[in-house]
Design an enzyme around this catalytic site. Structure first.
Site, PDB file in Angstrom:
ATOM      1  N   SER A  20      -4.023   2.735   2.415  1.00  0.00           N
ATOM      2  CA  SER A  20      -3.095   2.112   1.482  1.00  0.00           C
ATOM      3  C   SER A  20      -1.731   2.789   1.455  1.00  0.00           C
ATOM      4  O   SER A  20      -0.795   2.266   0.857  1.00  0.00           O
ATOM      5  CB  SER A  20      -3.691   2.109   0.064  1.00  0.00           C
ATOM      6  OG  SER A  20      -3.874   3.436  -0.396  1.00  0.00           O
TER       7      SER A  20
ATOM      8  N   LYS B 213      -2.617   2.229  -9.890  1.00  0.00           N
ATOM      9  CA  LYS B 213      -1.484   2.826  -9.185  1.00  0.00           C
ATOM     10  C   LYS B 213      -0.165   2.540  -9.900  1.00  0.00           C
ATOM     11  O   LYS B 213       0.678   3.430 -10.071  1.00  0.00           O
ATOM     12  CB  LYS B 213      -1.446   2.311  -7.745  1.00  0.00           C
ATOM     13  CG  LYS B 213      -2.611   2.794  -6.888  1.00  0.00           C
ATOM     14  CD  LYS B 213      -2.566   2.197  -5.491  1.00  0.00           C
ATOM     15  CE  LYS B 213      -3.710   2.743  -4.636  1.00  0.00           C
ATOM     16  NZ  LYS B 213      -3.725   2.167  -3.280  1.00  0.00           N
TER      17      LYS B 213
END
Length: 812
Positions: free
Chosen positions: A658, A701
Site C-alpha cells: 500500500s 489511515k
C-alpha cells in the site's frame, strides 16, 4: 487539478426515519442467521445428506455465528429424527476381558439396569433361603451320612474279619491300628514277648494282611468324599437353579422381544448355577473412603464378583426426544472415544466392565457431534482417533497406551459399538485449507464446507435484519431496547467495521459486545432506552481503552522524536500511511518515506529489504517501481539510475504494497527536484502502468494523519490522497467529516500517479506531445530529462555498469 471529495462521500449515513418502530421492543426476534445465505445452504445440505464422508466443516472467522447457525439447524433437524438406541456393557461369561455391548431400544437400557440391580438384591434373599430350607438340609445330611456310612461299613467289615483271626481293630487319635487277642482280651506287650517265635510270626502275618486291607479302605475314602462332594454340588446347583429360575423367568417374560437380553439372561443363569455360593456371603459394602473414580468424592465400591451380574449403562436415552446434538468443548482422546477407569486398592489397580465410561462419540451416536477443529488437532492422538472411528464406523474404547502399543498387560477390550453420526467441525479458513493440503483423508471424511462470510451487502433488508438482531439480543440478554437512532448508529459502526460503506459486518459477536456496552452507558445516564449517544459513547470508550499505544506514538511525533512534517515542502520526502494492529485494535499512523537518486546501473534499492525488515509483498511493490520508471521514462536509452528508498525511523517489519505509490511519488520528486507538500499524506499501491490500486484500512489511515494534523492545528492545507477505488469504503469519524465540510481537511481520490503528483507538487504531470516528449516544465518532462542526463554521463564516463555499494536488493 482534482477536487477534494465532498463530505457526503466520506460517510454513508443510516437514516433513522427508515425504521417504523419506536424501540426494538416492537420488533420480532430474528429467527435466521443474517448475511450467511451461502453458508446456511451448505449447512442444510451437509445435515440432510446421509452418505458416508459427508461430514461438515464450518469455516470462517470466530464470531460470525458458525456455532449458533450449526447448532440451530442441527437441533431443528434432530428434533424430528428417531431417538437412537441405548447402549450398555455386560459381563462376557465366555471371555471376561471382552465385555459385550448390548444395543437396546431407547429407555430399555435404564430399565434393564434397574431390573438387574433388583435381581441381585433378590438373590441375596432367595439363594440363602433356599440353602437354609429343611429339604436342602435333609438332602445334604443324607449325602454326608452316606459318605460316613460307607466309611464305617468298610471298617466294620474289616474289624469282623480281624476278630475271626484273633485280631482286633483299635481306633486311635492318629488312626486305626491292629492288636492281637487272647481269650477276647488284647495281649499286652509283656505277654506278646512270652509268645513263641512261631506264634509271633503268625500274628505279624495276619496283622500285615489286615493292614493291607485297611490301606485299601483308607484309599477309597477320598474317592467316596469326591463322589459325595459331586453329589453335594449337584444338589447345590439344583437348589440354586430352583431358586433363581423364577426370577430370571420373570425377566425373560418382560424382555421376550429382545434377543440380546434373553441371550445374556441365559448366560447369567448358567453362571449363577455354578456360583450361587457368592450370595451366601454378606452383601459387598462400600469402602470407608478409598480414592474416588474420575476425581469424584466419597467412598468407592470394591470390585466384587457380584459386579458381573450388573449392567453398565453407557448411553441412556430414557429422557431424550429426537436425536442427540452434542458439543464437546474439550475433546481429549478419552473424552472422545471413552475410557476404562481403574480403582487403586491395596497397592493394585483394579477394573472391570462397570468402569467403562462413555465418550462424546457414544453420547452423540445416532445424532450429531460438534467439535472445535483446532482443539481436536492440538490434543494428542485425538485427530487420528476421530478419523479412524469415522472410517471404521465403530467406536473402539481403548487407552492411549493400548493404542500406541505401550501397554502389554492384559486389560479390558470392550466390544466395539457401531457408529452412526454426523460430525461438524468448526474452524477458521486457514486451518481448513491446511487440512485439505496436508491430510489426504480429510476431504474424504469432510466433504461439505460451509464458508461463513465476514461481511454482507448493506441493503434495506439487511439493515432491517440488523434491527431485529438488536431486538433479539436485547431480549435474550435482558438489555434495554434501542431507539431508531441507536440502531442506525449500530448499522453505521457495522459498516465501519466491515471497512466498506456499502457492506455490513457479519462478525455478530463484536456487534453484540457493542450492544452490551451501549446498554451500560444508557444505564449510567438513567435512560429507559438506548440512544444514539449511548452507542457513540460505547464506541468512544472502546477506542479510549485501546488507545494507549496510538496516543504515545502521536505524542512522540508532536515532540519531534518521530519526524513527520505537516507543512512546508521537501524534495524526495512524502508522508506515507500505514495501519498497525494490536490485538483486536487497529489504528493508522503516518510514516516518513524518503528517496535519494544518483548515477548507477538502473536499480531501486529498498533499504527495508536489504536489512530483512520488509516482507515479500512490500518488495514486490518496490520492484514494480523499477519497471515503471524504465518503461515510461527510459524506453529509448539505458536506465542508469541508482535510487534508495526507506521508511524513516521504522524499527519493526514492513509488509504490504500500500506504500508503493507513496514510494513512487518520492522517487519522482527526487528525480524532478520538485518539493512535495508535507501537509498531505498518501496511500495506495501502484501497478506497472502507474494506476493507483485499492488498499485496506483506508479509514484508519486517513484518521491517523488527521489526528496528528489536528493536534498541531488544522491549516486548511492538510489532507490525504487515496485510491479512487477506495471511495466506497469511506466511513470516517464525525470530526474528520466535519473538518472536511469546513474546508480544513481534504480527501483526494486519485486514479493514476500523474493525478497524485500534480496534487502533491502543484506542478502539472505533463502529457506527451505529438513527438512523444513531455513538456519540459512538467514533472514527467523533468524526470525524463534527469534520467537522460544520467545516461549521458554514464556514457561519457563509462560508468553505466558501476555498482553502487549495497545496491543488491532483498525482499522488503
Amino acid at each position: 487539478m482534482i477536487e477534494p471529495l465532498s463530505p457526503e462521500a466520506l460517510y454513508r449515513h443510516c437514516d433513522p426515519t427508515q425504521f417504523s418502530f419506536q424501540t426494538t421492543a416492537d420488533l420480532e426476534d430474528l429467527e435466521v442467521i443474517i448475511g450467511q445465505d451461502r453458508a446456511v445452504e451448505a449447512v442444510q445440505f451437509g445435515i440432510g445428506i446421509r452418505r458416508d464422508g459427508y461430514n461438515l466443516f464450518a469455516l470462517g472467522p470466530s464470531g460470525t455465528g458458525k456455532y449458533t447457525a450449526v447448532r440451530r439447524f442441527l437441533e431443528q433437524k434432530a428434533a424430528g429424527e428417531p431417538t437412537p438406541s441405548d447402549w450398555c456393557y455386560v459381563f462376557n461369561f465366555a471371555m471376561p476381558h471382552q465385555p459385550r455391548a448390548l444395543r437396546l431400544p431407547p429407555g430399555q437400557g435404564s430399565a434393564f439396569a434397574s431390573d438387574m440391580e433388583k435381581l441381585i438384591e433378590a438373590l441375596f434373599t432367595v439363594v440363602p433361603a433356599a440353602f437354609e430350607s429343611e429339604e436342602y438340609q435333609i438332602q445334604r445330611g443324607n449325602i454326608e451320612e452316606s459318605i460316613k456310612q460307607q466309611h464305617e461299613e468298610a471298617l466294620e467289615a474289616l474289624e469282623t474279619e480281624a476278630k475271626e483271626q484273633q485280631i482286633t481293630l483299635i481306633r486311635t487319635p492318629v488312626g486305626p491300628a491292629f492288636a492281637p487277642l487272647r481269650d477276647g482280651e488284647v495281649i499286652s506287650p509283656d505277654q506278646y514277648v512270652k509268645l513263641s517265635p512261631e506264634e509271633q510270626k503268625e500274628i505279624e502275618r495276619k496283622v500285615e494282611e489286615l493292614q493291607a486291607k485297611l490301606r485299601r479302605v483308607l484309599h477309597q475314602v477320598p474317592q467316596w468324599k469326591r463322589e459325595g462332594q459331586e453329589q453335594l454340588n449337584r444338589l447345590n446347583r439344583e437348589v440354586t437353579e430352583f431358586a433363581v429360575r423364577p426370577l430370571l423367568d420373570e425377566l425373560r417374560q418382560e424382555y421376550q422381544e429382545l434377543a440380546p437380553i434373553l441371550e445374556h439372561l441365559e448366560a447369567i443363569q448358567g453362571d449363577l448355577v455354578e456360583n450361587g455360593f457368592l450370595f451366601l456371603q454378606p452383601h459387598p459394602q462400600m469402602t470407608e473412603g478409598g480414592p474416588a473414580v474420575d476425581g469424584g468424592e466419597g467412598p468407592v465400591p470394591i470390585i466384587s464378583p457380584i459386579n458381573r451380574y450388573q449392567v453398565n449403562l453407557l448411553v441412556d436415552h430414557s429422557q431424550s426426544e429426537g436425536a442427540p446434538v452434542i458439543y464437546e468443548d474439550y475433546p481429549r482422546y478419552p473424552s472422545l472415544v471413552g475410557r476404562v477407569e481403574h480403582i487403586a486398592h491395596m497397592g493394585a489397580l483394579l477394573t472391570d466392565f462397570t468402569l467403562i465410561k462413555p465418550g462424546a462419540l457414544h453420547l452423540a451416536n445416532g445424532g450429531y457431534l460438534i467439535l472445535d477443529a483446532l482443539k481436536v488437532l492440538t490434543q494428542p492422538y485425538t485427530w487420528d482417533a476421530l478419523k479412524r472411528v469415522l472410517r471404521a464406523r465403530q467406536i473402539h474404547t481403548e487407552s492411549l497406551g493400548q493404542m500406541v502399543g505401550l501397554v502389554s498387560t492384559v486389560s479390558l477390550e470392550p466390544e466395539p459399538i457401531p457408529l452412526d453420526l454426523k460430525v461438524v467441525l468448526l474452524g477458521d479458513r486457514m486451518l481448513y485449507y491446511l487440512l485439505c493440503h496436508y491430510d489426504e483423508e480429510f476431504e474424504e471424511l469432510f466433504k461439505v464446507a460451509a464458508d461463513f462470510d465476514n461481511e454482507m451487502e448493506r441493503t434495506p433488508e439487511s439493515t432491517e435484519a440488523y434491527a431485529r438482531f438488536v431486538a433479539t439480543t436485547a431480549r435474550k440478554e435482558s438489555l434495554r431496547h434501542f431507539d431508531p437512532g441507536a440502531v442506525a448508529r449500530v448499522v453505521e459502526q457495522s459498516a465501519r467495521q466491515a471497512g466498506d460503506g456499502g457492506k455490513l459486518s457479519a462478525h455478530m459477536r463484536s456487534v453484540a459486545d457493542l450492544l452490551r456496552e451501549a446498554d451500560y452507558w444508557a444505564g449510567q445516564a438513567e435512560r429507559e432506552a438506548v440512544s444514539r449517544d449511548d452507542v457513540q459513547q460505547a464506541i468512544d470508550a472502546q477506542k479510549q481503552r485501546a488507545g494507549r499505544v496510538q496516543a504515545r506514538l502521536r505524542e512522540r511525533m508532536l515532540r519531534r522524536e518521530v519526524l513527520i512534517d505537516t507543512d512546508g515542502g521537501r524534495v524526495g520526502q512524502v508522508n506515507g500511511l500505514s495501519v498497525l494492529a494490536l490485538g483486536n485494535t487497529t489504528f493508522g499512523s503516518p510514516n516518513r518515506i524518503t528517496a535519494r537518486v544518483r548515477l548507477g546501473k538502473g536499480e531501486v534499492i529498498d533499504i527495508e529489504r536489504q536489512v530483512e525488515m520488509g516482507g515479500p509483498i512490500h518488495s514486490k511493490g518496490v520492484l514494480i517501481l523499477s519497471s515503471y520508471l524504465a518503461a515510461r521514462y527510459a524506453a529509448d536509452f539505458p536506465l542508469t539510475l541508482s535510487a534508495s528508498l526507506v521508511f524513516e525511523q521504522s524499527y519493526g517489519g514492513v509488509e504490504g504494497d500500500s506504500a508503493s505509490s507513496t514510494e513512487l511519488y518520492a522517487l519522482l520528486s527526487a528525480l524532478a527536484e520538485a518539493p512535495i507538500r508535507q501537509s498531505l499524506a498518501v496511500t495506495g499501491s501502484v501497478n506497472q502502468h502507474g494506476e493507483v490500486q485499492v488498499i485496506g484500512g483506508v479509514n484508519e489511515k486517513i484518521e491517523g494523519f488527521f489526528d496528528l494534523c489536528a493536534a498541531r492545528g488544522l491549516t486548511g492545507e492538510q489532507g490525504v490522497l487515496i485510491p479512487a477505488a477506495n471511495v466506497p469504503h469511506l466511513m470516517l469519524r464525525a470530526d474528520v467529516v466535519a473538518a472536511a465540510q469546513a474546508g480544513q481537511y481534504h480527501i483526494y481520490a486519485v486514479r493514476h500517479i500523474d493525478e497524485g503528483i500534480e496534487i502533491l507538487t502543484g506542478v502539472p504531470a505533463g502529457t506527451p506531445g505529438e513527438d512523444g516528449a513531455y513538456p519540459a516544465d512538467s514533472i514527467n518532462g523533468r524526470v525524463t530529462a534527469r534520467l537522460r542526463t544520467f545516461a549521458e554521463k554514464a556514457k561519457e564516463h563509462g560508468a553505466a555498469g558501476r555498482t553502487v555499494p549495497g545496491a543488491e536488493a532483498k525482499d522488503a
